[in-house]
Design a protein around this motif. Structure first.
Motif, short mmCIF file in Angstrom:
data_model
loop_
_atom_site.label_atom_id
_atom_site.label_comp_id
_atom_site.label_asym_id
_atom_site.label_seq_id
_atom_site.Cartn_x
_atom_site.Cartn_y
_atom_site.Cartn_z
N THR A 52 56.07 -60.18 -27.45
CA THR A 52 57.05 -59.41 -28.20
C THR A 52 58.03 -58.79 -27.20
O THR A 52 57.75 -58.69 -26.00
CB THR A 52 56.40 -58.27 -29.01
N ARG A 82 63.02 -67.00 -30.87
CA ARG A 82 62.25 -65.98 -31.57
C ARG A 82 61.36 -66.69 -32.58
O ARG A 82 61.82 -67.54 -33.34
CB ARG A 82 63.19 -65.01 -32.28
N ARG A 84 58.14 -66.02 -35.53
CA ARG A 84 57.31 -65.08 -36.29
C ARG A 84 55.86 -65.27 -35.88
O ARG A 84 55.38 -66.39 -35.74
CB ARG A 84 57.45 -65.35 -37.79
N ASP A 85 55.18 -64.17 -35.70
CA ASP A 85 53.76 -64.21 -35.36
C ASP A 85 53.00 -64.72 -36.57
O ASP A 85 53.21 -64.25 -37.69
CB ASP A 85 53.29 -62.80 -34.98
N ASP A 88 50.60 -61.88 -37.90
CA ASP A 88 51.28 -60.69 -38.40
C ASP A 88 52.77 -61.00 -38.51
O ASP A 88 53.51 -60.92 -37.54
CB ASP A 88 51.05 -59.51 -37.45
N ARG A 89 53.22 -61.37 -39.69
CA ARG A 89 54.59 -61.83 -39.91
C ARG A 89 55.64 -60.77 -39.59
O ARG A 89 56.81 -61.06 -39.49
CB ARG A 89 54.76 -62.29 -41.37
N ARG A 90 55.21 -59.51 -39.45
CA ARG A 90 56.16 -58.46 -39.08
C ARG A 90 56.58 -58.57 -37.62
O ARG A 90 57.64 -58.09 -37.24
CB ARG A 90 55.55 -57.07 -39.32
N LEU A 91 55.74 -59.18 -36.81
CA LEU A 91 56.01 -59.29 -35.37
C LEU A 91 56.86 -60.53 -35.06
O LEU A 91 56.64 -61.60 -35.63
CB LEU A 91 54.71 -59.41 -34.57
N VAL A 92 57.78 -60.34 -34.14
CA VAL A 92 58.59 -61.46 -33.63
C VAL A 92 58.23 -61.64 -32.17
O VAL A 92 58.26 -60.69 -31.39
CB VAL A 92 60.10 -61.18 -33.79
#
Length: 162
Positions: A52, A82, A84-85, A88-92
């Motif tokens: 990240t 970039r 998406r994790d 955890d889709r909130r993390l890039v």
């Protein structure tokens, strides 16, 4: 008027040497479309795991907002992407692209051709002592001012001179 290098206190001489080398380093990086922070990002990402921006900033010793412009430039240049994790889709997460791998290799080659020869005046028998002195100096100053030194992993070790 030329500075009196012989008469300078060692700490000032070290600062002058660092400044002169940093200026040359920045010109070299700039000729490849990078900044020292950009090079550090590529060098961390070449190690394989997508990180990240916050993780990269911590490793580079800078605030996450400091890397915004750098990350945007690296992405526009096609050197990082970039992602998406998955967990955890909130993390890039940021990852090196094939073009980024090539760019990093080119810069490392340029460093070997243009920077390392500037150090050929150091006798190979003195290199370990100078390296030890510099590493201890960085460590001591970093202990006094954590995060003050830009991290740069993955730099190939300079082969010993024979």
């Amino acid at each position: 008027m030329e500075p009196d290098l012989e008469g300078m206190p060692l700490s000032r001489l070290l600062a002058v040497a660092g400044h002169v080398v940093a200026m040359r380093w920045q010109r070299l990086m700039g000729s490849h479309g990078l900044t020292p922070h950009g090079l550090a990002v590529l060098a961390y990402l070449v190690q394989g795991s997508a990180l990240t921006q916050r993780e990269l900033a911590r490793r580079c010793g800078v605030a996450p907002s400091t890397l915004n412009h750098t990350v945007d430039h690296l992405e526009r240049s096609g050197w990082i992407e970039r992602l998406r994790d998955v967990a955890d889709r909130r993390l890039v997460r940021l990852a090196l692209t094939e073009s980024g791998h090539r760019q990093l290799a080119e810069v490392q080659r340029a460093v070997g051709e243009q920077m390392e020869p500037m150090l050929d005046h150091l006798a190979s028998s003195d290199e370990a002592a100078v390296r030890g002195f510099l590493m201890e100096t960085v460590t001591r100053f970093q202990e006094q001012e954590p995060g003050a030194v830009l991290g740069y992993p993955g730099a190939p070790a300079r082969p010993p001179r024979t």
